[in-house]
Design a protein around this motif. Structure first.
Motif, PDB file in Angstrom:
ATOM      1  N   ASN A 235       0.808  -1.225   0.000  1.00 51.88           N
ATOM      2  CA  ASN A 235       0.000   0.000   0.000  1.00 51.88           C
ATOM      3  C   ASN A 235       0.841   1.274   0.000  1.00 51.88           C
ATOM      4  OD1 ASN A 235      -2.450  -1.426  -0.010  1.00 51.88           O
ATOM      5  ND2 ASN A 235      -2.392  -1.642   2.223  1.00 51.88           N
ATOM      6  N   GLY A 236       2.149   1.119  -0.206  1.00 50.60           N
ATOM      7  CA  GLY A 236       3.003   2.286  -0.358  1.00 50.60           C
ATOM      8  C   GLY A 236       2.743   2.968  -1.690  1.00 50.60           C
ATOM      9  N   LYS A 237       3.099   4.226  -1.782  1.00 47.76           N
ATOM     10  CA  LYS A 237       2.788   4.980  -2.996  1.00 47.76           C
ATOM     11  C   LYS A 237       4.045   5.342  -3.776  1.00 47.76           C
ATOM     12  CE  LYS A 237      -1.670   6.768  -1.591  1.00 47.76           C
ATOM     13  NZ  LYS A 237      -2.362   5.692  -2.307  1.00 47.76           N
ATOM     14  N   LEU A 238       3.890   5.301  -5.098  1.00 45.66           N
ATOM     15  CA  LEU A 238       4.933   5.724  -6.033  1.00 45.66           C
ATOM     16  C   LEU A 238       4.386   6.932  -6.782  1.00 45.66           C
ATOM     17  CD1 LEU A 238       7.534   5.441  -7.708  1.00 45.66           C
ATOM     18  CD2 LEU A 238       6.336   3.736  -9.118  1.00 45.66           C
ATOM     19  N   ILE A 239       5.045   8.075  -6.630  1.00 47.40           N
ATOM     20  CA  ILE A 239       4.605   9.324  -7.258  1.00 47.40           C
ATOM     21  C   ILE A 239       5.760   9.877  -8.081  1.00 47.40           C
ATOM     22  CG2 ILE A 239       3.746  11.663  -6.846  1.00 47.40           C
ATOM     23  CD1 ILE A 239       2.555  10.688  -4.222  1.00 47.40           C
ATOM     24  N   PHE A 240       5.536  10.007  -9.383  1.00 44.75           N
ATOM     25  CA  PHE A 240       6.651  10.401 -10.249  1.00 44.75           C
ATOM     26  C   PHE A 240       6.173  11.148 -11.486  1.00 44.75           C
ATOM     27  CE2 PHE A 240       5.172   6.288 -11.598  1.00 44.75           C
ATOM     28  CZ  PHE A 240       5.359   6.209 -12.960  1.00 44.75           C
ATOM     29  N   GLU A 241       7.148  11.787 -12.133  1.00 46.38           N
ATOM     30  CA  GLU A 241       6.882  12.605 -13.307  1.00 46.38           C
ATOM     31  C   GLU A 241       7.091  11.783 -14.582  1.00 46.38           C
ATOM     32  OE1 GLU A 241       8.569  16.843 -15.076  1.00 46.38           O
ATOM     33  OE2 GLU A 241       8.534  16.526 -12.904  1.00 46.38           O
ATOM     34  N   ILE A 242       6.289  12.086 -15.610  1.00 46.06           N
ATOM     35  CA  ILE A 242       6.439  11.417 -16.906  1.00 46.06           C
ATOM     36  C   ILE A 242       6.517  12.457 -18.016  1.00 46.06           C
ATOM     37  CG2 ILE A 242       5.203   9.351 -16.129  1.00 46.06           C
ATOM     38  CD1 ILE A 242       2.774  10.348 -17.793  1.00 46.06           C
ATOM     39  N   GLY A 243       6.919  12.009 -19.214  1.00 43.49           N
ATOM     40  CA  GLY A 243       7.041  12.902 -20.356  1.00 43.49           C
ATOM     41  C   GLY A 243       5.794  12.915 -21.216  1.00 43.49           C
ATOM     42  N   ASN A 244       5.791  13.802 -22.195  1.00 44.47           N
ATOM     43  CA  ASN A 244       4.659  13.904 -23.114  1.00 44.47           C
ATOM     44  C   ASN A 244       4.492  12.615 -23.917  1.00 44.47           C
ATOM     45  OD1 ASN A 244       4.578  16.504 -22.183  1.00 44.47           O
ATOM     46  ND2 ASN A 244       5.404  17.438 -24.044  1.00 44.47           N
ATOM     47  N   GLY A 245       3.267  12.176 -24.049  1.00 48.89           N
ATOM     48  CA  GLY A 245       2.967  11.005 -24.865  1.00 48.89           C
ATOM     49  C   GLY A 245       3.299   9.674 -24.211  1.00 48.89           C
ATOM     50  N   GLN A 246       3.613   9.675 -22.916  1.00 49.49           N
ATOM     51  CA  GLN A 246       4.016   8.433 -22.242  1.00 49.49           C
ATOM     52  C   GLN A 246       2.927   7.846 -21.348  1.00 49.49           C
ATOM     53  OE1 GLN A 246       7.643   9.616 -20.215  1.00 49.49           O
ATOM     54  NE2 GLN A 246       8.904   9.127 -21.988  1.00 49.49           N
ATOM     55  N   LYS A 247       1.838   8.540 -21.193  1.00 52.71           N
ATOM     56  CA  LYS A 247       0.809   8.170 -20.229  1.00 52.71           C
ATOM     57  C   LYS A 247       0.367   6.710 -20.332  1.00 52.71           C
ATOM     58  CE  LYS A 247      -4.093   9.127 -19.486  1.00 52.71           C
ATOM     59  NZ  LYS A 247      -5.205  10.047 -19.815  1.00 52.71           N
ATOM     60  N   TYR A 248      -0.058   6.272 -21.503  1.00 54.33           N
ATOM     61  CA  TYR A 248      -0.647   4.933 -21.622  1.00 54.33           C
ATOM     62  C   TYR A 248       0.383   3.823 -21.473  1.00 54.33           C
ATOM     63  CZ  TYR A 248      -4.780   7.461 -23.065  1.00 54.33           C
ATOM     64  OH  TYR A 248      -5.858   8.330 -23.078  1.00 54.33           O
ATOM     65  N   LYS A 249       1.589   4.065 -21.972  1.00 52.14           N
ATOM     66  CA  LYS A 249       2.650   3.067 -21.814  1.00 52.14           C
ATOM     67  C   LYS A 249       3.054   2.929 -20.345  1.00 52.14           C
ATOM     68  CE  LYS A 249       4.636   3.455 -26.456  1.00 52.14           C
ATOM     69  NZ  LYS A 249       5.817   3.873 -27.260  1.00 52.14           N
ATOM     70  N   VAL A 250       3.085   4.054 -19.647  1.00 47.68           N
ATOM     71  CA  VAL A 250       3.456   4.022 -18.225  1.00 47.68           C
ATOM     72  C   VAL A 250       2.352   3.357 -17.397  1.00 47.68           C
ATOM     73  CG1 VAL A 250       3.965   5.433 -16.194  1.00 47.68           C
ATOM     74  CG2 VAL A 250       4.984   6.015 -18.405  1.00 47.68           C
ATOM     75  N   ILE A 251       1.102   3.638 -17.719  1.00 45.77           N
ATOM     76  CA  ILE A 251      -0.013   2.979 -17.029  1.00 45.77           C
ATOM     77  C   ILE A 251       0.093   1.457 -17.180  1.00 45.77           C
ATOM     78  CG2 ILE A 251      -2.510   2.560 -17.146  1.00 45.77           C
ATOM     79  CD1 ILE A 251      -2.852   5.548 -17.711  1.00 45.77           C
ATOM     80  N   LYS A 252       0.399   1.002 -18.390  1.00 43.39           N
ATOM     81  CA  LYS A 252       0.546  -0.428 -18.637  1.00 43.39           C
ATOM     82  C   LYS A 252       1.690  -1.011 -17.815  1.00 43.39           C
ATOM     83  CE  LYS A 252       1.025  -3.812 -22.379  1.00 43.39           C
ATOM     84  NZ  LYS A 252       1.202  -4.001 -23.850  1.00 43.39           N
ATOM     85  N   LEU A 253       2.824  -0.313 -17.772  1.00 49.93           N
ATOM     86  CA  LEU A 253       3.965  -0.768 -16.977  1.00 49.93           C
ATOM     87  C   LEU A 253       3.591  -0.881 -15.501  1.00 49.93           C
ATOM     88  CD1 LEU A 253       6.894   1.336 -18.507  1.00 49.93           C
ATOM     89  CD2 LEU A 253       6.781  -1.154 -18.443  1.00 49.93           C
ATOM     90  N   LEU A 254       2.871   0.106 -14.989  1.00 50.18           N
ATOM     91  CA  LEU A 254       2.466   0.091 -13.586  1.00 50.18           C
ATOM     92  C   LEU A 254       1.533  -1.089 -13.296  1.00 50.18           C
ATOM     93  CD1 LEU A 254       1.915   3.922 -13.035  1.00 50.18           C
ATOM     94  CD2 LEU A 254       3.503   2.497 -11.725  1.00 50.18           C
TER      95      LEU A 254
END
Length: 282
Positions: A235-254
């Motif tokens: 239940n720990g949290k990971l909060i981080f910055e991403i670049g333009n156009g990376q949203k969906y790929k990063v969601i999948k990785l998470l």
């Protein structure tokens, strides 16, 4: 030469160098040289400048004309509510990264006693800003650059936080110390092919190590997510910055690594910029 003449001279020099912010930059540089607020300059435009200060002003103008960022010229940058020392060994803190601080404060109580990890700390501005706001918390900051950690240590001492944070020169790949309540990061996320498109200020002066992230711009984020699932408490949290156009790929990785996506924050240009996620496994 008086203040007005100096400002006009500065404007013309910086305009020749194609500096978009030539007016404000000229005012900032003159303010630095005279060691007075910009407002004092603007209400005393007829006041004369002595030769030594005028020559220093001209030298600073030449540096800025070559695209050297104001923050590196001044060796400091304001971030969140505080001022931080910066050098060419660390990224210049940016307003959009302050969203990380905002989101951390939303998910932690003022008097909570949490253990934070900052991956790729650079100047230390993220973790140190959090620790200033959460006095009972402790932090660990890691970076593969020894020189950036030197700057971060100076900032920790300057903000009276050196006893609340540990700095470790290591890549997140090799880091296995402790379990953390929350991990924050502004990882590299620029594609190698996109580096040449960056503004001259960034491309020429800021550390490429903190910017480039492989062919797809995700090499740093991949490492961060994979290692965070090991380093975070349940239940720990990971909060981080991403670049333009990376949203969906990063969601999948998470999702593939056992994280639930709580929220995605947009920056002032409405680009998805900061992701808040929770580790949902043992």
């Amino acid at each position: 030469m008086n203040y007005l003449e100096a400002l006009n001279y500065g404007n013309s020099i910086l305009k020749i160098g194609n500096i978009k912010s030539h007016v404000i930059d000229s005012e900032l540089l003159l303010s630095k040289v005279l060691d007075i607020p910009r407002e004092q300059i603007l209400i005393n435009l007829k006041k004369k400048i002595d030769v030594k200060k005028l020559n220093l002003f001209k030298n600073l103008l030449l540096r800025r004309k070559k695209n050297e960022p104001i923050a590196y010229i001044f060796k400091k940058k304001n971030f969140w509510k505080y001022s931080f020392k910066v050098s060419k060994d660390v990224l210049i803190p940016r307003p959009e990264t302050e969203q990380i601080i905002e989101e951390v404060l939303k998910v932690t109580e003022f008097n909570s006693s949490k253990n934070f990890l900052d991956v790729g700390t650079g100047s230390g501005c993220i973790i140190l800003s959090i620790l200033k706001e959460r006095p009972n918390c402790y932090g660990t900051a890691i970076d593969i650059s020894k020189k950036s950690l030197e700057i971060a240590r100076i900032n920790a001492k300057m903000h009276h936080l050196k006893n609340k944070i540990k700095f470790i020169n290591i890549d997140v790949d090799k880091f296995n110390l402790n379990k953390y309540d929350l991990i924050v990061s502004n990882p590299p996320y620029i594609k190698v092919s996109d580096l040449k498109r960056l503004d001259c200020d960034v491309r020429i002066y800021e550390p490429l190590l903190a910017l480039k992230a492989g062919k797809d711009g995700l090499s740093g984020i991949r490492k961060l997510i994979f290692k965070s699932k090991i380093l975070l408490k349940k239940n720990g949290k990971l909060i981080f910055e991403i670049g333009n156009g990376q949203k969906y790929k990063v969601i999948k990785l998470l999702k593939n690594n056992g994280f639930y996506i709580n929220k995605i924050c947009k920056d002032l240009q409405s680009y998805p910029r900061v992701i808040i996620s929770t580790k949902f496994f043992i």
